[in-house]
Every structure is written in structure tokens, then in C-alpha cells.
Design a protein around this motif. Structure first.
Motif, PDB file in Angstrom:
ATOM      1  N   GLY A 118      11.464  -6.267  10.993  1.00  0.00           N
ATOM      2  CA  GLY A 118      11.798  -4.946  10.482  1.00  0.00           C
ATOM      3  C   GLY A 118      12.526  -4.083  11.496  1.00  0.00           C
ATOM      4  N   PHE A 119      12.156  -4.219  12.779  1.00  0.00           N
ATOM      5  CA  PHE A 119      12.810  -3.425  13.838  1.00  0.00           C
ATOM      6  C   PHE A 119      14.289  -3.770  13.930  1.00  0.00           C
ATOM      7  CE2 PHE A 119      14.367  -3.230  18.205  1.00  0.00           C
ATOM      8  CZ  PHE A 119      14.191  -1.879  18.493  1.00  0.00           C
ATOM      9  N   PHE A 120      14.611  -5.051  14.007  1.00  0.00           N
ATOM     10  CA  PHE A 120      16.008  -5.453  14.147  1.00  0.00           C
ATOM     11  C   PHE A 120      16.822  -5.129  12.890  1.00  0.00           C
ATOM     12  CE2 PHE A 120      14.352  -8.059  17.645  1.00  0.00           C
ATOM     13  CZ  PHE A 120      15.317  -7.798  18.616  1.00  0.00           C
ATOM     14  N   TYR A 191       0.966   3.003  -7.626  1.00  0.00           N
ATOM     15  CA  TYR A 191       0.202   4.249  -7.695  1.00  0.00           C
ATOM     16  C   TYR A 191       0.221   5.051  -6.398  1.00  0.00           C
ATOM     17  CZ  TYR A 191      -1.497   2.131 -11.976  1.00  0.00           C
ATOM     18  OH  TYR A 191      -1.565   1.541 -13.219  1.00  0.00           O
ATOM     19  N   THR A 192       1.190   4.791  -5.513  1.00  0.00           N
ATOM     20  CA  THR A 192       1.285   5.569  -4.273  1.00  0.00           C
ATOM     21  C   THR A 192       2.711   6.072  -4.072  1.00  0.00           C
ATOM     22  OG1 THR A 192       1.892   3.717  -2.820  1.00  0.00           O
ATOM     23  CG2 THR A 192      -0.469   4.089  -3.187  1.00  0.00           C
ATOM     24  N   LYS A 193       2.835   7.067  -3.211  1.00  0.00           N
ATOM     25  CA  LYS A 193       4.154   7.609  -2.879  1.00  0.00           C
ATOM     26  C   LYS A 193       5.017   6.529  -2.233  1.00  0.00           C
ATOM     27  CE  LYS A 193       4.379  11.699  -1.013  1.00  0.00           C
ATOM     28  NZ  LYS A 193       4.318  12.801  -0.002  1.00  0.00           N
ATOM     29  N   TYR A 194       4.388   5.677  -1.391  1.00  0.00           N
ATOM     30  CA  TYR A 194       5.159   4.618  -0.745  1.00  0.00           C
ATOM     31  C   TYR A 194       5.812   3.702  -1.780  1.00  0.00           C
ATOM     32  CZ  TYR A 194       6.433   0.417   1.759  1.00  0.00           C
ATOM     33  OH  TYR A 194       7.139  -0.658   2.243  1.00  0.00           O
ATOM     34  N   GLY A 195       5.075   3.351  -2.827  1.00  0.00           N
ATOM     35  CA  GLY A 195       5.620   2.487  -3.866  1.00  0.00           C
ATOM     36  C   GLY A 195       6.831   3.115  -4.541  1.00  0.00           C
ATOM     37  N   ARG A 196       6.749   4.405  -4.820  1.00  0.00           N
ATOM     38  CA  ARG A 196       7.885   5.104  -5.440  1.00  0.00           C
ATOM     39  C   ARG A 196       9.086   5.116  -4.496  1.00  0.00           C
ATOM     40  NH1 ARG A 196       3.540   8.422  -6.950  1.00  0.00           N
ATOM     41  NH2 ARG A 196       4.033   9.970  -5.342  1.00  0.00           N
ATOM     42  N   HIS A 197       8.807   5.320  -3.221  1.00  0.00           N
ATOM     43  CA  HIS A 197       9.879   5.330  -2.230  1.00  0.00           C
ATOM     44  C   HIS A 197      10.510   3.944  -2.089  1.00  0.00           C
ATOM     45  CE1 HIS A 197       8.362   9.187   0.007  1.00  0.00           C
ATOM     46  NE2 HIS A 197       8.756   9.415  -1.240  1.00  0.00           N
ATOM     47  N   LEU A 198       9.702   2.908  -2.224  1.00  0.00           N
ATOM     48  CA  LEU A 198      10.210   1.536  -2.124  1.00  0.00           C
ATOM     49  C   LEU A 198      11.208   1.260  -3.249  1.00  0.00           C
ATOM     50  CD1 LEU A 198       9.224  -1.231  -0.435  1.00  0.00           C
ATOM     51  CD2 LEU A 198       8.584  -1.871  -2.731  1.00  0.00           C
ATOM     52  N   TYR A 199      10.827   1.601  -4.480  1.00  0.00           N
ATOM     53  CA  TYR A 199      11.727   1.405  -5.617  1.00  0.00           C
ATOM     54  C   TYR A 199      12.997   2.242  -5.454  1.00  0.00           C
ATOM     55  CZ  TYR A 199       8.587  -1.328  -8.607  1.00  0.00           C
ATOM     56  OH  TYR A 199       7.818  -2.333  -9.147  1.00  0.00           O
ATOM     57  N   ALA A 200      12.830   3.478  -4.995  1.00  0.00           N
ATOM     58  CA  ALA A 200      13.995   4.362  -4.843  1.00  0.00           C
ATOM     59  C   ALA A 200      14.949   3.829  -3.780  1.00  0.00           C
ATOM     60  CB  ALA A 200      13.529   5.768  -4.466  1.00  0.00           C
ATOM     61  N   GLY A 212      15.519  12.711   1.058  1.00  0.00           N
ATOM     62  CA  GLY A 212      14.503  12.977   2.080  1.00  0.00           C
ATOM     63  C   GLY A 212      13.565  11.825   2.374  1.00  0.00           C
ATOM     64  N   ILE A 213      13.790  10.681   1.766  1.00  0.00           N
ATOM     65  CA  ILE A 213      12.942   9.513   2.017  1.00  0.00           C
ATOM     66  C   ILE A 213      13.331   8.875   3.348  1.00  0.00           C
ATOM     67  CG2 ILE A 213      12.335   7.188   1.217  1.00  0.00           C
ATOM     68  CD1 ILE A 213      12.814   8.173  -1.648  1.00  0.00           C
ATOM     69  N   ASN A 214      12.342   8.555   4.155  1.00  0.00           N
ATOM     70  CA  ASN A 214      12.580   7.866   5.425  1.00  0.00           C
ATOM     71  C   ASN A 214      12.772   6.381   5.108  1.00  0.00           C
ATOM     72  OD1 ASN A 214      12.482   6.631   7.960  1.00  0.00           O
ATOM     73  ND2 ASN A 214      11.014   8.113   8.769  1.00  0.00           N
ATOM     74  N   VAL A 215      14.007   6.001   4.788  1.00  0.00           N
ATOM     75  CA  VAL A 215      14.268   4.645   4.299  1.00  0.00           C
ATOM     76  C   VAL A 215      13.986   3.588   5.367  1.00  0.00           C
ATOM     77  CG1 VAL A 215      15.913   5.398   2.555  1.00  0.00           C
ATOM     78  CG2 VAL A 215      16.735   4.832   4.846  1.00  0.00           C
ATOM     79  N   ASN A 216      14.202   3.936   6.641  1.00  0.00           N
ATOM     80  CA  ASN A 216      13.902   2.974   7.707  1.00  0.00           C
ATOM     81  C   ASN A 216      12.422   2.636   7.749  1.00  0.00           C
ATOM     82  OD1 ASN A 216      16.548   2.788   8.462  1.00  0.00           O
ATOM     83  ND2 ASN A 216      16.359   4.002  10.335  1.00  0.00           N
ATOM     84  N   ARG A 217      11.602   3.658   7.585  1.00  0.00           N
ATOM     85  CA  ARG A 217      10.154   3.431   7.604  1.00  0.00           C
ATOM     86  C   ARG A 217       9.711   2.614   6.397  1.00  0.00           C
ATOM     87  NH1 ARG A 217       6.756   8.675   8.468  1.00  0.00           N
ATOM     88  NH2 ARG A 217       7.435   9.103   6.333  1.00  0.00           N
ATOM     89  N   VAL A 218      10.317   2.880   5.247  1.00  0.00           N
ATOM     90  CA  VAL A 218       9.995   2.111   4.042  1.00  0.00           C
ATOM     91  C   VAL A 218      10.336   0.643   4.247  1.00  0.00           C
ATOM     92  CG1 VAL A 218      10.610   1.753   1.614  1.00  0.00           C
ATOM     93  CG2 VAL A 218      10.252   4.071   2.468  1.00  0.00           C
ATOM     94  N   GLN A 219      11.530   0.366   4.787  1.00  0.00           N
ATOM     95  CA  GLN A 219      11.951  -1.007   5.023  1.00  0.00           C
ATOM     96  C   GLN A 219      11.076  -1.692   6.070  1.00  0.00           C
ATOM     97  OE1 GLN A 219      16.106   0.054   5.902  1.00  0.00           O
ATOM     98  NE2 GLN A 219      16.727  -1.211   4.177  1.00  0.00           N
TER      99      GLN A 219
END
Length: 325
Positions: A118-120, A191-200, A212-219
Motif C-alpha cells: 500500500g505504501f508504494f 455499514y461504515t464510513k470507510y466502506g462508503r469511502h471505498l466505493y466512492a 474530502g475523502i483521504n483516498v490514500n488512506r482508503v487505498q
């Protein structure tokens, strides 16, 4: 309040069934065909065998679903299975570690590999295909170095219980572990905010970033989840075999990807379900089991899995075209 919650859950379940109705029908049809092709297929013993056989692929595929929902890929999962299993058994056999610390260390090795991947991918902006392909070779290489290409055996009856134990004298514990992981990841995804951010993020990464989603953190989190689940699958595989082999997990990435795409998750990201992945893993497991019972060569089974992947991706392309229209 409780009635509203039950209504939401039941409505979500019905929506999931409707969405995966096509592959559910395919699974039932496959089972019907195999039940006529061989009388050994529909026995309770064989059904439990199928559940045990698909458990490892199912767990890995659930983590892979998170990654593919982002439009990514993780080719390192099979090698993570090998390295996690090898290191946990090596710590017990050679370093005198206890069972729990050694197994936990094996899982954490998977977590660490997911973190590195994920870092690379997120910080260095390297393609996921290249990063995880390189990690596939690195992890497999370390597994071979650790074992010198030979199995590591551990004499501990608790491993036999963990790897081959039964619940209610019939249901394999491996299948129970798979369903627990499925339930945990299903709740997180739906059922979590992370899941919604993942789909988005998977649907449109730039739009997600501007919202405003931190896409790097999601990935990064998705690859950590994939690595952790693969590490868990690795230590369970070693426990089931009562030993660790550097060849464990070979081809696991192909089986996991096949289960995910067969379950309806788009390779381009943004659309898919864990329920579909579970059904996809069942279809592959049932197909392999049925072909084994009929005495079909494993070489032809590999051909069949390849054809399934091509057909599933073709259907993915058709769905994308319809979505655009």
C-alpha cells in the motif's frame, strides 16, 4: 428502533440476493448438473469437504474484493500465504515460540506486506500490478530461503484442532473462520464510513478526493486488509497441513481473482459485493470438487478456471457498456 434496524437489515439482504441472483442460479444449476453426473457429490461428507476446500480461497478473495473495488490488484496474496505459514511454523519449531505468539506473528507478517504494498502504491505512485508482482516474488523467495525448499514440521496437537477441527462434529472450523471473516468485512464494507469511502474512491478517485475523502488512506487500508487476511489464511493452511511448505498458496491469486470477478465485482472498481465473492468462491470450489469426483485432470481444471475468468471479465465489460448507455 429495533424494528427499523431489522427492516433495514432484511431489506439489505433482499437487495443483495436480487443483485447476485444470476450467479446464485448458476451455482444451483451447477450443483444440479453435478448431482446427476456423480452420486458422491450431494453427500453431506462431500459438502463439508467443499466448504473446507473453499475456505482458504474464500478468505483471500474477501480481502481481494476490497482491493479490486478500488480498481487495484494484489498478486502477492499466494506468496503471503506461504511466507506467513512458513514463518509461524519456523518460530515454533526452531525458536521455541508458543502457539499463539507464533500464529499471531504469521498474521502480522501478512499485515506488514500489505502495508508495504500500500505504501508504494499510494505514496510512491507505483502501479499496483508492478508492486504486488514484485512482492509476490520477494515473499515467495523468503519462504524458500527460510525453509531451504523443505517442509517445516511442528508436533503440536493444538494445530490439528485449529486446522482440521470440527464444529458440532461435522462443520469444518476452517469454514467457520471463513464465515467470521466474511461477516466482519461485510459489516465494514456495508455499514461504515470507510466502506462508503471505498466505493466512492473506486468509482471515481478524483471526485472522491475533491469531496474530502483521504483516498490514500482508503487505498492503504485496503491493501493492509488484503495482506492481513492472506496472512491469516496462511497460518490456518499450515495448521491444517500440520507443517509449512514454501509452495503453499501457489495459484491462490488466480483463484481469488476468479472468485471476485465471477461474483460480479468490476475490475475497474466502484461496484461489487462480498456476497457475490462468496458465491463466486463456492462456484469455483463446487466445480473443482465435481471435476475431481468425475476424474477430470487438474490440467483441464486450470483451463476451466481460465475460461471462467475471461467470461466473467467479458460480462464485466458488457455491464460497463450498459452503465454508460
Amino acid at each position: 428502533m429495533k424494528n427499523n434496524s431489522n427492516t433495514i437489515m432484511s431489506g439489505g439482504a433482499m437487495k443483495a440476493i436480487k443483485r447476485n441472483l444470476g450467479i446464485l442460479v448458476a451455482l444451483v444449476a451447477l450443483c444440479v448438473v453435478l448431482s446427476f453426473a456423480t452420486s458422491a457429490f450431494l453427500t453431506s461428507k462431500n459438502i463439508m469437504n467443499v466448504l473446507q476446500q473453499i475456505s482458504t480461497n474464500g478468505m483471500i478473495a474477501f480481502g481481494m474484493t476490497y482491493v479490486i473495488l478500488l480498481g487495484g490488484i494484489d498478486l502477492s496474496v499466494g506468496s503471503v500465504v506461504a511466507l506467513s505459514g512458513v514463518m509461524s511454523m519456523a518460530l515454533m519449531a526452531r525458536s521455541g515460540w508458543g502457539l499463539v505468539p507464533a500464529l499471531l506473528a504469521g498474521v502480522l507478517i501478512g499485515t506488514a506486506i500489505g502495508l508495504i504494498d500500500g505504501f508504494f502504491i499510494t505514496k510512491v505512485n507505483m502501479p499496483a500490478f508492478i508492486v504486488t508482482l514484485a512482492m509476490m516474488n520477494i515473499a515467495r523467495g523468503f519462504a524458500l530461503i527460510t525453509t531451504s525448499g523443505k517442509p517445516i514440521y511442528v508436533q503440536d496437537d493444538r494445530l490439528l484442532i485449529i486446522g482440521n477441527g470440527k464444529l458440532l462434529e461435522n462443520v469444518p472450523l476452517q469454514a467457520v473462520y471463513m464465515l467470521i471473516i466474511f461477516a466482519l468485512l461485510f459489516v465494514v464494507l456495508n455499514y461504515t464510513k470507510y466502506g462508503r469511502h471505498l466505493y466512492a474512491t473506486g468509482g471515481n478517485i478524483e471526485a472522491a478526493r475533491f469531496s474530502g475523502i483521504n483516498v490514500n488512506r482508503v487505498q492503504l487500508t485496503a491493501y493492509i486488509i488484503s495482506g492481513t487476511v492472506s496472512g491469516f489464511a496462511g497460518v490456518l493452511t499450515a495448521a491444517r497441513l500440520y507443517s509449512a511448505l514454501p509452495s503453499m498458496g501457489e495459484g491462490a491469486e488466480m483463484n481469488a481473482i476468479a472468485a471476485v470477478v465471477l461474483g460480479g465485482t468490476m475490475m475497474t472498481g466502484g461496484s461489487g459485493t462480498l456476497g457475490g465473492t462468496l458465491i463466486g468462491a463456492l462456484i469455483i470450489g463446487v466445480m473443482n470438487n465435481g471435476l475431481n469426483l468425475m476424474g477430470v485432470s487438474s490440467y483441464w481444471q486450470d483451463v476451466a478456471k481460465g475460461v471462467i475468468i475471461i467470461l466473467a471479465i467479458y460480462m464485466d465489460i458488457i455491464r460497463n457498456k450498459k452503465k454508460v448507455k
